[in-house]
Design a protein around this motif. Structure first.
Motif, PDB file in Angstrom:
ATOM      1  N   GLN A 105       0.889  -1.086  -0.069  1.00 50.21           N
ATOM      2  CA  GLN A 105      -0.012   0.006  -0.120  1.00 50.21           C
ATOM      3  C   GLN A 105       0.797   1.425  -0.103  1.00 50.21           C
ATOM      4  O   GLN A 105       0.605   2.109  -0.742  1.00 50.21           O
TER       5      GLN A 105
ATOM      6  N   ARG B 183       4.132   1.450  -1.137  1.00 49.65           N
ATOM      7  CA  ARG B 183       4.508   1.797  -2.339  1.00 49.65           C
ATOM      8  C   ARG B 183       3.466   2.203  -3.581  1.00 49.65           C
ATOM      9  O   ARG B 183       3.946   2.933  -4.458  1.00 49.65           O
ATOM     10  N   GLN B 184       2.469   1.756  -3.347  1.00 48.59           N
ATOM     11  CA  GLN B 184       1.267   2.176  -4.370  1.00 48.59           C
ATOM     12  C   GLN B 184       1.035   3.742  -4.210  1.00 48.59           C
ATOM     13  O   GLN B 184       0.803   4.362  -5.149  1.00 48.59           O
ATOM     14  N   ARG B 185       0.725   3.983  -2.990  1.00 48.62           N
ATOM     15  CA  ARG B 185       0.545   5.558  -2.887  1.00 48.62           C
ATOM     16  C   ARG B 185       1.840   6.445  -3.056  1.00 48.62           C
ATOM     17  O   ARG B 185       1.724   7.516  -3.549  1.00 48.62           O
ATOM     18  N   GLU B 186       3.041   6.073  -3.031  1.00 54.27           N
ATOM     19  CA  GLU B 186       4.230   6.536  -3.459  1.00 54.27           C
ATOM     20  C   GLU B 186       4.203   6.777  -5.003  1.00 54.27           C
ATOM     21  O   GLU B 186       4.781   7.939  -5.590  1.00 54.27           O
ATOM     22  N   SER B 187       3.880   5.739  -5.748  1.00 54.76           N
ATOM     23  CA  SER B 187       3.885   5.592  -7.142  1.00 54.76           C
ATOM     24  C   SER B 187       3.046   6.328  -7.924  1.00 54.76           C
ATOM     25  O   SER B 187       2.977   7.113  -9.044  1.00 54.76           O
ATOM     26  N   SER B 188       1.752   6.798  -7.136  1.00 51.43           N
ATOM     27  CA  SER B 188       0.761   7.811  -7.695  1.00 51.43           C
ATOM     28  C   SER B 188       0.665   8.972  -7.295  1.00 51.43           C
ATOM     29  O   SER B 188       1.463   9.481  -6.601  1.00 51.43           O
TER      30      SER B 188
END
Length: 83
Positions: free
Chosen positions: A76, A78-83
């Protein structure tokens, strides 16, 4: 909520490791009292004799659930950082 989920994952992980270690300590302490063992093996025989299947499997389940929660939390983040 995110920090509490991460903390819950670490608590499950560490408690699983501690319970697993305590079960192996109990197994090691019982080995000198073992008179014989059956074909499934020494570990299965000792777990049957000390009635240790429940805590042994519980420790593995706690360990796995803790790891899955930690991996999910890291995913989660990592997903927040990539978006």
């Amino acid at each position: 909520m995110n920090k509490s989920l991460k903390l819950f994952g670490y608590v499950l992980f560490i408690s699983g490791i501690i319970l697993f270690g305590l079960m192996h300590l109990a197994i090691a302490l019982y080995i000198p009292n073992l008179s014989g063992w059956s074909p499934p093996g020494k570990l299965a025989t000792i777990l049957n004799e000390i009635i240790g299947w429940v805590p042994y499997t519980l420790s593995i389940i706690l360990f796995i659930i803790g790891v899955l929660i930690i991996i999910y939390d890291l995913w989660q983040i990592r997903q927040r950082e990539s978006s």
